[in-house]
Design a protein around this motif. Structure first.
Motif, PDB file in Angstrom:
ATOM      1  N   GLN A   1       3.610   9.488 -14.609  1.00  0.00           N
ATOM      2  CA  GLN A   1       2.180   9.509 -14.292  1.00  0.00           C
ATOM      3  C   GLN A   1       1.554   8.129 -14.517  1.00  0.00           C
TER       4      GLN A   1
ATOM      5  N   TYR B   1       2.954   3.299  -3.335  1.00  0.00           N
ATOM      6  CA  TYR B   1       2.506   4.454  -4.115  1.00  0.00           C
ATOM      7  C   TYR B   1       3.206   5.731  -3.643  1.00  0.00           C
ATOM      8  N   GLU B   2       3.234   5.940  -2.343  1.00  0.00           N
ATOM      9  CA  GLU B   2       3.874   7.146  -1.798  1.00  0.00           C
ATOM     10  C   GLU B   2       5.364   7.163  -2.114  1.00  0.00           C
TER      11      GLU B   2
ATOM     12  N   ALA C   1      -2.569  -3.565 -12.371  1.00  0.00           N
ATOM     13  CA  ALA C   1      -1.370  -2.768 -12.092  1.00  0.00           C
ATOM     14  C   ALA C   1      -0.152  -3.391 -12.762  1.00  0.00           C
TER      15      ALA C   1
ATOM     16  N   LYS D   1       5.673   8.067  -5.741  1.00  0.00           N
ATOM     17  CA  LYS D   1       5.272   9.469  -5.903  1.00  0.00           C
ATOM     18  C   LYS D   1       6.410  10.413  -5.501  1.00  0.00           C
TER      19      LYS D   1
ATOM     20  N   ARG E   1      -1.908   0.286  -4.282  1.00  0.00           N
ATOM     21  CA  ARG E   1      -2.322   0.931  -3.024  1.00  0.00           C
ATOM     22  C   ARG E   1      -3.792   0.672  -2.718  1.00  0.00           C
ATOM     23  N   ASP E   2      -4.630   0.901  -3.716  1.00  0.00           N
ATOM     24  CA  ASP E   2      -6.074   0.790  -3.504  1.00  0.00           C
ATOM     25  C   ASP E   2      -6.543  -0.654  -3.331  1.00  0.00           C
TER      26      ASP E   2
ATOM     27  N   LEU F   1       2.683   5.908 -11.701  1.00  0.00           N
ATOM     28  CA  LEU F   1       1.905   6.233 -10.508  1.00  0.00           C
ATOM     29  C   LEU F   1       0.510   5.601 -10.557  1.00  0.00           C
ATOM     30  N   GLN F   2      -0.102   5.587 -11.735  1.00  0.00           N
ATOM     31  CA  GLN F   2      -1.426   4.965 -11.862  1.00  0.00           C
ATOM     32  C   GLN F   2      -1.366   3.476 -11.522  1.00  0.00           C
TER      33      GLN F   2
ATOM     34  N   GLU G   1      -0.910   3.189  -7.839  1.00  0.00           N
ATOM     35  CA  GLU G   1      -2.159   3.576  -7.189  1.00  0.00           C
ATOM     36  C   GLU G   1      -3.100   2.369  -7.092  1.00  0.00           C
TER      37      GLU G   1
ATOM     38  N   GLU H   1       0.816  -1.210   0.000  1.00  0.00           N
ATOM     39  CA  GLU H   1       0.000   0.000   0.000  1.00  0.00           C
ATOM     40  C   GLU H   1       0.855   1.267   0.000  1.00  0.00           C
TER      41      GLU H   1
END
Length: 173
Positions: free
Chosen positions: A123, A106-107, A161, A110, A133-134, A126-127, A130, A103
């Motif tokens: 970008q 992502y950070e 992902a 980023k 993470r989600d 990152l998607q 993400e 999780e």
């Protein structure tokens, strides 16, 4: 909960890492033997990026470091899940730790500053992270509630992902 999803994910992860390793190896060889200069555009007409810059290598090495942690935690999660009916409190704690590593990836991604020519790629990366993470809160709910629908949803997000990351790697020569 089906172990084949975990096996498919592990194979896709291994494929991604292999492809990314090959791209970075080729990049290193190009930079080492040609001096890294390329007067042509960084985005040829066939929408392939030329991975000929040191900054590209540095960026992807940082992303790979995070992705390796995700992969290792996914493998640990798969192992733990394989004997879920015999879990101890330590196993539950270990599973929680690995879902948090995934999780938090992502950070970490980023926080990576991409070179200017990779901002759009960043970008996309990152998607993908993400989705990792989600997927983890959904996965934890699925485990807590023994809900196969939530489990499938989280696994599909993880596979999506991984697919996104595979497509990003395919963009580089």
């Amino acid at each position: 909960m089906d172990s084949t999803n975990g096996e498919v994910k592990t194979k896709k992860t291994q494929r991604f890492l292999t492809i990314l390793f090959f791209v970075l190896l080729m990049l290193w060889a190009y930079v080492a033997f040609s001096g890294g200069s390329n007067p042509s555009s960084s985005l040829p007409s066939d929408n392939k990026y030329v991975a000929n810059k040191y900054s590209t290598s540095v960026y992807f090495n940082q992303v790979i470091g995070v992705y390796e942690d995700v992969t290792n935690s996914m493998e640990a999660r798969n192992l733990l899940q394989s004997y879920q009916q015999y879990w101890t409190n330590k196993d539950v704690t270990e599973l929680a730790k690995h879902t948090l590593i995934i999780e938090k990836s992502y950070e970490r991604v980023k926080a990576i500053v991409p070179p200017e020519d990779l901002i759009l790629i960043h970008q996309e990366v990152l998607q993908a992270f993400e989705l990792f993470r989600d997927s983890m809160p959904i996965y934890r709910r699925a485990i807590d509630k023994h809900d196969s629908k939530l489990y499938d949803q989280s696994m599909n997000m993880i596979l999506e992902a991984s697919d996104k990351l595979d497509k990003i790697v395919d963009k580089f020569e």
